[in-house]
Design a protein around this motif. Structure first.
Motif, PDB file in Angstrom:
ATOM      1  N   ALA A  98      15.779  12.084 -17.525  1.00 11.50           N
ATOM      2  CA  ALA A  98      16.637  13.241 -17.241  1.00 11.50           C
ATOM      3  C   ALA A  98      16.536  13.637 -15.770  1.00 11.50           C
ATOM      4  CB  ALA A  98      16.245  14.405 -18.143  1.00 11.50           C
ATOM      5  N   GLN A  99      15.334  13.629 -15.227  1.00 11.04           N
ATOM      6  CA  GLN A  99      15.163  13.987 -13.820  1.00 11.04           C
ATOM      7  C   GLN A  99      15.855  12.991 -12.905  1.00 11.04           C
ATOM      8  OE1 GLN A  99      10.878  14.173 -13.653  1.00 11.04           O
ATOM      9  NE2 GLN A  99      10.859  16.404 -13.838  1.00 11.04           N
ATOM     10  N   ARG A 100      15.752  11.693 -13.237  1.00 16.19           N
ATOM     11  CA  ARG A 100      16.376  10.682 -12.380  1.00 16.19           C
ATOM     12  C   ARG A 100      17.895  10.741 -12.491  1.00 16.19           C
ATOM     13  NH1 ARG A 100      12.581   8.212  -9.984  1.00 16.19           N
ATOM     14  NH2 ARG A 100      10.550   7.913 -10.972  1.00 16.19           N
ATOM     15  N   ASP A 101      18.416  11.000 -13.686  1.00 17.57           N
ATOM     16  CA  ASP A 101      19.871  11.130 -13.837  1.00 17.57           C
ATOM     17  C   ASP A 101      20.388  12.326 -13.041  1.00 17.57           C
ATOM     18  OD1 ASP A 101      19.887   8.960 -15.476  1.00 17.57           O
ATOM     19  OD2 ASP A 101      19.980  10.086 -17.355  1.00 17.57           O
ATOM     20  N   LEU A 102      19.653  13.443 -13.095  1.00 19.62           N
ATOM     21  CA  LEU A 102      20.058  14.620 -12.333  1.00 19.62           C
ATOM     22  C   LEU A 102      19.982  14.347 -10.838  1.00 19.62           C
ATOM     23  CD1 LEU A 102      20.860  17.593 -12.211  1.00 19.62           C
ATOM     24  CD2 LEU A 102      18.413  18.183 -12.346  1.00 19.62           C
ATOM     25  N   ALA A 103      18.895  13.681 -10.392  1.00 24.60           N
ATOM     26  CA  ALA A 103      18.760  13.363  -8.974  1.00 24.60           C
ATOM     27  C   ALA A 103      19.871  12.425  -8.519  1.00 24.60           C
ATOM     28  CB  ALA A 103      17.398  12.723  -8.712  1.00 24.60           C
TER      29      ALA A 103
ATOM     30  N   PHE B 111       8.523  14.535  -7.304  1.00 25.48           N
ATOM     31  CA  PHE B 111       9.664  14.883  -6.456  1.00 25.48           C
ATOM     32  C   PHE B 111       9.901  13.800  -5.397  1.00 25.48           C
ATOM     33  CE2 PHE B 111      11.059  16.786  -2.411  1.00 25.48           C
ATOM     34  CZ  PHE B 111      12.327  17.215  -2.775  1.00 25.48           C
ATOM     35  N   VAL B 112       8.832  13.341  -4.755  1.00 24.32           N
ATOM     36  CA  VAL B 112       8.970  12.285  -3.747  1.00 24.32           C
ATOM     37  C   VAL B 112       9.551  11.025  -4.373  1.00 24.32           C
ATOM     38  CG1 VAL B 112       7.689  10.743  -2.194  1.00 24.32           C
ATOM     39  CG2 VAL B 112       7.124  13.186  -2.281  1.00 24.32           C
ATOM     40  N   SER B 113       9.066  10.661  -5.551  1.00 27.94           N
ATOM     41  CA  SER B 113       9.575   9.469  -6.236  1.00 27.94           C
ATOM     42  C   SER B 113      11.059   9.600  -6.548  1.00 27.94           C
ATOM     43  CB  SER B 113       8.777   9.236  -7.518  1.00 27.94           C
ATOM     44  OG  SER B 113       9.238   8.109  -8.219  1.00 27.94           O
ATOM     45  N   LEU B 114      11.486  10.800  -6.979  1.00 29.45           N
ATOM     46  CA  LEU B 114      12.906  11.023  -7.276  1.00 29.45           C
ATOM     47  C   LEU B 114      13.757  10.888  -6.021  1.00 29.45           C
ATOM     48  CD1 LEU B 114      12.665  14.070  -9.709  1.00 29.45           C
ATOM     49  CD2 LEU B 114      13.332  11.734 -10.297  1.00 29.45           C
ATOM     50  N   VAL B 115      13.254  11.411  -4.905  1.00 28.79           N
ATOM     51  CA  VAL B 115      14.025  11.345  -3.655  1.00 28.79           C
ATOM     52  C   VAL B 115      14.217   9.897  -3.216  1.00 28.79           C
ATOM     53  CG1 VAL B 115      13.975  11.894  -1.202  1.00 28.79           C
ATOM     54  CG2 VAL B 115      13.408  13.657  -2.878  1.00 28.79           C
ATOM     55  N   VAL B 116      13.133   9.114  -3.196  1.00 25.76           N
ATOM     56  CA  VAL B 116      13.243   7.754  -2.671  1.00 25.76           C
ATOM     57  C   VAL B 116      14.067   6.857  -3.582  1.00 25.76           C
ATOM     58  CG1 VAL B 116      11.059   7.939  -1.431  1.00 25.76           C
ATOM     59  CG2 VAL B 116      11.070   6.987  -3.731  1.00 25.76           C
ATOM     60  N   THR B 117      14.122   7.166  -4.883  1.00 30.44           N
ATOM     61  CA  THR B 117      14.918   6.340  -5.783  1.00 30.44           C
ATOM     62  C   THR B 117      16.367   6.803  -5.879  1.00 30.44           C
ATOM     63  OG1 THR B 117      14.151   7.677  -7.657  1.00 30.44           O
ATOM     64  CG2 THR B 117      12.981   5.620  -7.206  1.00 30.44           C
TER      65      THR B 117
ATOM     66  N   SER C 295      19.197  -1.976  -5.975  1.00 32.60           N
ATOM     67  CA  SER C 295      18.032  -2.848  -5.973  1.00 32.60           C
ATOM     68  C   SER C 295      17.257  -2.625  -7.260  1.00 32.60           C
ATOM     69  CB  SER C 295      17.140  -2.558  -4.757  1.00 32.60           C
ATOM     70  OG  SER C 295      16.631  -1.245  -4.819  1.00 32.60           O
ATOM     71  N   PRO C 296      16.382  -3.590  -7.695  1.00 36.30           N
ATOM     72  CA  PRO C 296      15.655  -3.437  -8.948  1.00 36.30           C
ATOM     73  C   PRO C 296      14.818  -2.175  -9.004  1.00 36.30           C
ATOM     74  CG  PRO C 296      15.466  -5.691  -8.118  1.00 36.30           C
ATOM     75  CD  PRO C 296      16.137  -4.882  -7.056  1.00 36.30           C
ATOM     76  N   GLY C 297      14.305  -1.711  -7.892  1.00 38.36           N
ATOM     77  CA  GLY C 297      13.493  -0.513  -7.872  1.00 38.36           C
ATOM     78  C   GLY C 297      14.294   0.730  -7.567  1.00 38.36           C
ATOM     79  N   GLY C 298      15.583   0.746  -7.922  1.00 41.87           N
ATOM     80  CA  GLY C 298      16.415   1.896  -7.599  1.00 41.87           C
ATOM     81  C   GLY C 298      16.746   1.899  -6.134  1.00 41.87           C
ATOM     82  N   GLY C 299      16.680   3.079  -5.502  1.00 39.66           N
ATOM     83  CA  GLY C 299      17.043   3.180  -4.096  1.00 39.66           C
ATOM     84  C   GLY C 299      15.887   2.988  -3.157  1.00 39.66           C
ATOM     85  N   VAL C 300      14.739   2.518  -3.642  1.00 41.48           N
ATOM     86  CA  VAL C 300      13.552   2.446  -2.807  1.00 41.48           C
ATOM     87  C   VAL C 300      13.753   1.505  -1.626  1.00 41.48           C
ATOM     88  CG1 VAL C 300      11.122   1.814  -2.747  1.00 41.48           C
ATOM     89  CG2 VAL C 300      12.037   3.044  -4.716  1.00 41.48           C
ATOM     90  N   ALA C 301      14.112   0.255  -1.907  1.00 42.78           N
ATOM     91  CA  ALA C 301      14.296  -0.705  -0.823  1.00 42.78           C
ATOM     92  C   ALA C 301      15.435  -0.274   0.094  1.00 42.78           C
ATOM     93  CB  ALA C 301      14.568  -2.099  -1.396  1.00 42.78           C
ATOM     94  N   ALA C 302      16.522   0.244  -0.498  1.00 47.30           N
ATOM     95  CA  ALA C 302      17.643   0.710   0.317  1.00 47.30           C
ATOM     96  C   ALA C 302      17.210   1.845   1.232  1.00 47.30           C
ATOM     97  CB  ALA C 302      18.788   1.167  -0.592  1.00 47.30           C
ATOM     98  N   GLY C 303      16.386   2.754   0.716  1.00 48.34           N
ATOM     99  CA  GLY C 303      15.902   3.849   1.539  1.00 48.34           C
ATOM    100  C   GLY C 303      15.020   3.367   2.671  1.00 48.34           C
TER     101      GLY C 303
END
Length: 470
Positions: free
Chosen positions: A101-106, A173-179, A204-212
């Motif tokens: 839910a947190q990741r969908d909202l983010a 919170f940091v994890s949500l931001v980077v993904t 990317s497989p890890g969400g937005g981590v590599a893109a960030g």
């Protein structure tokens, strides 16, 4: 607790364990209780069988009510063990639902604000790159220049206020931001927010981590930051090893600093050599590359999935130590060292059979199937969060809060939950774990080196390396 960290000195919370091949998170105490109930259940079943056997050869003994009693006790043990399993499953499902839910909202928020942010940055870069540079410089100049410069001012502020970043909530919170950075990019190119929130649209497989991380590297390069360079490696010492490490804490203690890589070669008569590779943590956090490859540049490039200088340096050291592609290797690393150790395991160029990391920003780095070991994290340590949530792998995940709620957080170092002392306490708590699953994994990692020194002709040599940027 062991002698190195007394129970009174241990500031952390309980161990949270996710065994290899499972998604269920449970405390070490819960797993240990289940182990004891399982052993008691087996013992009661064996006692029941012995009573039945005794009854068959000694009729007339007053044992008619013993078997039903034993069976009732065994059933109660089975019921309690199953209840522990349901508690762990319910906790895991609830945590997973909250995280989704947190990741969908983010993702939705990032997609909504993405067009405005991306459009603004694009106009700034295309129409007036000098203004973007000037704005960055003005922002940096606005920070007071303390005794050690502006970086020192930022460092001193973070040290004085450790509570700002040393909580599991801030780490989440940091994890949500980077993904969510890739969601902002998708929103910026016109993808509707409701579509961005659907699963399967990650860049990317890890969400937005590599893109960030790629975005940070690209924008930083405009200011001369995060620029990679060639590296070179020198062997600075070679010495015999008297004993292999025993336990998690002893392996952590062998991870070097300053001289960033330690490689131990284990040999025995008639056997191919085995190697353990220990990779040290970040040495400088300056975003500008100097002669130190264990820096922020390597951190950013590593999370981005590129080829950081520290990774190339470790591979050069491994080649110098004589490691061939088929030789079995166990890789251990702390902080950036854990990121690089995971990259070595994931590269496919080495026969890595074991991996142990502490506080590593490596959650978005795929680990091949069959690599066993442990990924150890403090849940109030923000550094691992920069790589987002952990991808699935065969490693056991062991987590705990370095500073449990109500404990005074030290204000002598920045990011106290990421300091080596915090992970020393966590490593000691793991060594003292009661659950069979954790102890079995510790024994498996110990055996990698101990098996060789117990054989005829067993011997070990440690090689230490110092890497520099050219």
């Amino acid at each position: 607790m062991s002698d190195s960290v007394s129970e009174a000195d241990d500031l952390g919370g309980p161990l949270l364990v996710t065994p290899a091949g499972s998604v269920i998170v449970a405390t070490d105490a819960l797993l240990a209780s289940a182990d004891r109930l399982r052993a008691l259940e087996a013992a009661l079943h064996a006692d029941s069988r012995r009573v039945v056997a005794a009854d068959s050869i000694a009729s007339g003994m007053p044992i008619e009510g013993i078997v039903p009693t034993l069976e009732r006790l065994r059933a109660r043990c089975e019921g309690a063990r199953d209840a522990f399993g349901r508690i762990a499953e319910d906790y895991t499902r609830a945590e997973a639902a909250i995280e989704r839910a947190q990741r969908d909202l983010a993702a939705a928020i990032a997609a909504i604000v993405g067009p405005a942010v991306v459009g603004y940055l694009a106009r700034m870069i295309l129409l007036c790159p000098g203004l973007l540079l000037a704005g960055a410089l003005l922002g940096w100049a606005a920070i007071p220049d303390g005794p050690d410069g502006r970086l020192g001012t930022v460092r001193d502020f973070m040290i004085a206020h450790p509570e700002l970043i040393t909580t599991p909530a801030f780490v989440r919170f940091v994890s949500l931001v980077v993904t969510s950075i890739d969601d902002a990019v998708l929103g910026g190119i016109g993808v509707p927010p409701w579509l961005v929130a659907l699963p399967g649209l990650e860049l990317s497989p890890g969400g937005g981590v590599a893109a960030g991380a790629l975005t940070v590297a690209a924008l930083g390069s405009m200011l001369g930051m995060f620029r990679e360079t060639p590296v070179s490696v020198d062997r600075v010492s070679t010495a015999p090893v008297a004993q292999p490490p025993t336990g998690v804490r002893e392996r952590l203690d062998r991870i070097p600093e300053v001289n960033q890589v330690r490689i131990e070669k284990y040999e025995a008569d008639g056997m191919p050599p085995r190697y353990t590779v220990y990779v040290g943590p970040t040495e400088t956090f300056s975003p500008f590359a100097t002669d130190e490859p264990w820096d922020s540049t390597s951190n950013v490039h590593g999370v981005a999935g590129l080829s950081p200088g520290s990774f190339r340096a470790v591979e050069l050291a491994m080649a110098d130590a004589g490691i061939r592609p088929g030789d079995e290797v166990l890789v251990t690393g702390f902080s950036q060292g854990g990121l690089i150790a995971t990259m070595v395991a994931g590269s496919g160029d080495w026969n890595v059979v074991g991996l142990e990391t502490y506080g590593a920003p490596a959650g978005n780095i795929p680990v091949p199937a069959g690599v066993s070991g442990m990924a150890i994290r403090n849940t109030d340590d923000l550094v691992p969060a920069f790589a987002g949530p952990q991808l699935e792998h065969d490693l056991m995940q062991v987590e705990r809060r370095a500073f449990r709620e109500g404990v005074e957080i030290p204000d002598t170092q920045a990011a106290p939950a990421h300091q080596r002392t915090a992970y020393e306490r966590t490593a000691t708590a793991i060594d003292d774990a009661e659950s069979a699953a954790v102890q079995a994994q510790i024994r498996a990692l110990d055996a990698f080196a101990a098996d060789y020194l117990d054989r005829p002709g067993g011997q070990a040599t440690a090689m230490t390396y110092r890497a520099t940027r050219d």
